[in-house]
Design an enzyme around this catalytic site. Sequence first.
Site, PDB file in Angstrom:
ATOM      1  CE  LYS A  74      -3.923  -2.009   2.226  1.00  0.00           C
ATOM      2  NZ  LYS A  74      -4.872  -1.869   3.303  1.00  0.00           N
TER       3      LYS A  74
ATOM      4  CD  GLU B 128      -5.186   5.636   4.634  1.00  0.00           C
ATOM      5  OE1 GLU B 128      -6.320   5.185   4.872  1.00  0.00           O
ATOM      6  OE2 GLU B 128      -4.589   5.417   3.571  1.00  0.00           O
TER       7      GLU B 128
ATOM      8  CG  HIS C 199     -12.602  -6.386   6.171  1.00  0.00           C
ATOM      9  ND1 HIS C 199     -12.707  -5.059   5.845  1.00  0.00           N
ATOM     10  CD2 HIS C 199     -12.232  -6.434   7.466  1.00  0.00           C
ATOM     11  CE1 HIS C 199     -12.386  -4.335   6.900  1.00  0.00           C
ATOM     12  NE2 HIS C 199     -12.102  -5.144   7.902  1.00  0.00           N
TER      13      HIS C 199
ATOM     14  NE  ARG D 223      -9.195 -10.269  -6.650  1.00  0.00           N
ATOM     15  CZ  ARG D 223      -8.972  -9.480  -5.605  1.00  0.00           C
ATOM     16  NH1 ARG D 223      -7.747  -9.080  -5.340  1.00  0.00           N
ATOM     17  NH2 ARG D 223      -9.970  -9.066  -4.831  1.00  0.00           N
TER      18      ARG D 223
HETATM   19  C1  MV4 Z   1     -10.336   2.723   5.653  1.00  0.00           C
HETATM   20  C2  MV4 Z   1     -11.548   2.929   6.344  1.00  0.00           C
HETATM   21  C3  MV4 Z   1     -11.742   4.122   6.947  1.00  0.00           C
HETATM   22  N1  MV4 Z   1     -10.806   5.090   6.890  1.00  0.00           N
HETATM   23  N2  MV4 Z   1      -9.423   3.722   5.609  1.00  0.00           N
HETATM   24  C4  MV4 Z   1     -10.947  -1.900   4.715  1.00  0.00           C
HETATM   25  C5  MV4 Z   1     -10.412  -2.733   3.623  1.00  0.00           C
HETATM   26  C6  MV4 Z   1      -9.275  -1.984   3.052  1.00  0.00           C
HETATM   27  N3  MV4 Z   1      -9.291  -2.096   1.639  1.00  0.00           N
HETATM   28  C7  MV4 Z   1      -9.445  -0.593   3.521  1.00  0.00           C
HETATM   29  N4  MV4 Z   1     -10.514  -0.578   4.470  1.00  0.00           N
HETATM   30  C8  MV4 Z   1     -10.921   0.548   5.080  1.00  0.00           C
HETATM   31  N5  MV4 Z   1     -10.044   1.583   5.034  1.00  0.00           N
HETATM   32  C9  MV4 Z   1      -9.664   4.861   6.231  1.00  0.00           C
HETATM   33  N6  MV4 Z   1      -8.734   5.806   6.211  1.00  0.00           N
HETATM   34  C10 MV4 Z   1     -12.460   1.880   6.369  1.00  0.00           C
HETATM   35  C11 MV4 Z   1     -12.149   0.682   5.755  1.00  0.00           C
HETATM   36  C12 MV4 Z   1     -13.163  -0.320   5.874  1.00  0.00           C
HETATM   37  C13 MV4 Z   1     -13.823  -0.821   4.775  1.00  0.00           C
HETATM   38  C14 MV4 Z   1     -13.515  -0.432   3.485  1.00  0.00           C
HETATM   39  C15 MV4 Z   1     -14.182  -0.948   2.414  1.00  0.00           C
HETATM   40  C16 MV4 Z   1     -15.164  -1.897   2.607  1.00  0.00           C
HETATM   41  C17 MV4 Z   1     -15.484  -2.321   3.841  1.00  0.00           C
HETATM   42  C18 MV4 Z   1     -14.814  -1.804   4.946  1.00  0.00           C
HETATM   43  C19 MV4 Z   1     -15.152  -2.245   6.202  1.00  0.00           C
HETATM   44  C20 MV4 Z   1     -14.515  -1.735   7.281  1.00  0.00           C
HETATM   45  C21 MV4 Z   1     -13.492  -0.785   7.113  1.00  0.00           C
END
Ligand code: MV4
Length: 479
Positions: free
Chosen positions: A115, A199, A234, A291
């Site tokens: 990342k 973040e 997730h 992918r």
């Molecule tokens: C976040 C967030 C809130 N704030 N970043 C979860 C999976 C990963 N791809 C990144 N994720 C998140 N990043 C910040 N700065 C909340 C999530 C997150 C989330 C993101 C997408 C789909 C479902 C989720 C469930 C919980 C938290």
Amino acid sequence: MKKILIANRGEIAIRVMRTTKKMGIKTVAVYSEADRNSPHVKYADQAVCIGPAPSNESYLRGDKIIEVSKSLQVDAIHPGYGFLSENADFAELCEANDIIFIGPRSKAIKVMGSKLAAKETVKAYNIPMVPGTEEAITDIPEAKKIAKEIGFPILIKASAGGGGKGMRIVENEGEFESQMDRAISEAKNAFGDGSVFIEKYVASPRHIEIQVMADMHGNIIHLFERECSIQRRHQKVVEEAPSCVLTPELRAEMGQAAINVARSCDYIGAGTVEFLLDENLNFYFLEMNTRLQVEHPVSEWIAGVDLVELQIKVARGETLPIKQEDLKINGHALELRVYAEDPMNDFLPSVGNLEVYQLPKGENIRVDNGFEEGMDIPIYYDPMLSKLITYGESREEAIELMIKAIDNYHITGVETTLPFGRFVCEHEAFRSGNFDTHFVKKHYSPSLLEEQHKLEAEIAAKIALKRYLKEQKVVRLPM
Ligand code: MV4
């Protein structure tokens, strides 16, 4: 390209073969000992057993898969999703053996697999990102200072993580050090890389991702967005395209950002750029998945393209046959992932035998399925049975058809997420479009499902009784 090996199993192996057959390309399936009688093996032109049931002795054995490919004169390998699909070393191994890897070059996989490297790479392209640190944290007091500037709550993320693994929310200053220590040691343990960064925590986001496709000649298009906020720990459960909150302007802006992310890493093939969307419709780049994704069918339906066909064409070196201006959204598509998991029991895997297994059929219903009646569900792999996809001119139509299709999907022998899908489709928050990534946590409990079940049983009983009484009357009338 005369012959393609599909380094995967289940529905996605069959999905890929469907297109290769359509294109007149021969298919080779690989399978583990547990999958000897699986539909994907029967569907292929040739099939080779590559080892015992556990993935690391079969579907993850890149060396064996290359060996099979060489002996059968395979031109290209399609990795599907999961398994070797985002393994940069495997992509490299294919390249080294003169076999086309149907996906991006290993360098793009590597960059987007980290990342921090991804953020660094896209920086020059002005992609909106959540405020935070740009490098791995080495100095904890310094990091705390930055956290205070950003404002709590903040999120600690592992650079090597993804799909929610290695994330930690820090609510206040007091717990910063302890959470940071834990996050670093967890990241070391889980990924062999203790790099973490912070973040600002976006409290109630939607998860919107953009499908992109790139050829080797610098052409990149986007195929609009997928809304993937309905997820549980997730794991996505329901996906749709388009999202009901994007305006045409925002869609174009996010689409362009996604194209720029792809350009930043010289991307080739199908990819997905993930964004968070906050309540004020600000979007932030999260990560790129290098992918073909599970939920690709909803994009195919609304954009009118076959993504696997495009993958194969660009892998052969062809120019993308579609231009951005030619693309337009048509209707609405919904996907429900049908898992052999028990929604009444914390979604525990419900393995067993598919005693009855009948798919719903009909216009505007697509089932990407990897199982058949009588099969045992292997315990070794992801318990997803199929993806139920419906289409409508409007979102409401697609939802109504999904409910009907769920009712016409007959499975006994195992518990599935079908009733949970119905719960989502009937929920006011889902129907109104007023939801975020917390939907399941906020709105779902097994008792609600039970209640819904009872209600439906009562209604069904009443209808049956009415029908019966009517019939009685018909019989009596002539007398
Ligand atoms: C976040 C967030 C809130 N704030 N970043 C979860 C999976 C990963 N791809 C990144 N994720 C998140 N990043 C910040 N700065 C909340 C999530 C997150 C989330 C993101 C997408 C789909 C479902 C989720 C469930 C919980 C938290």
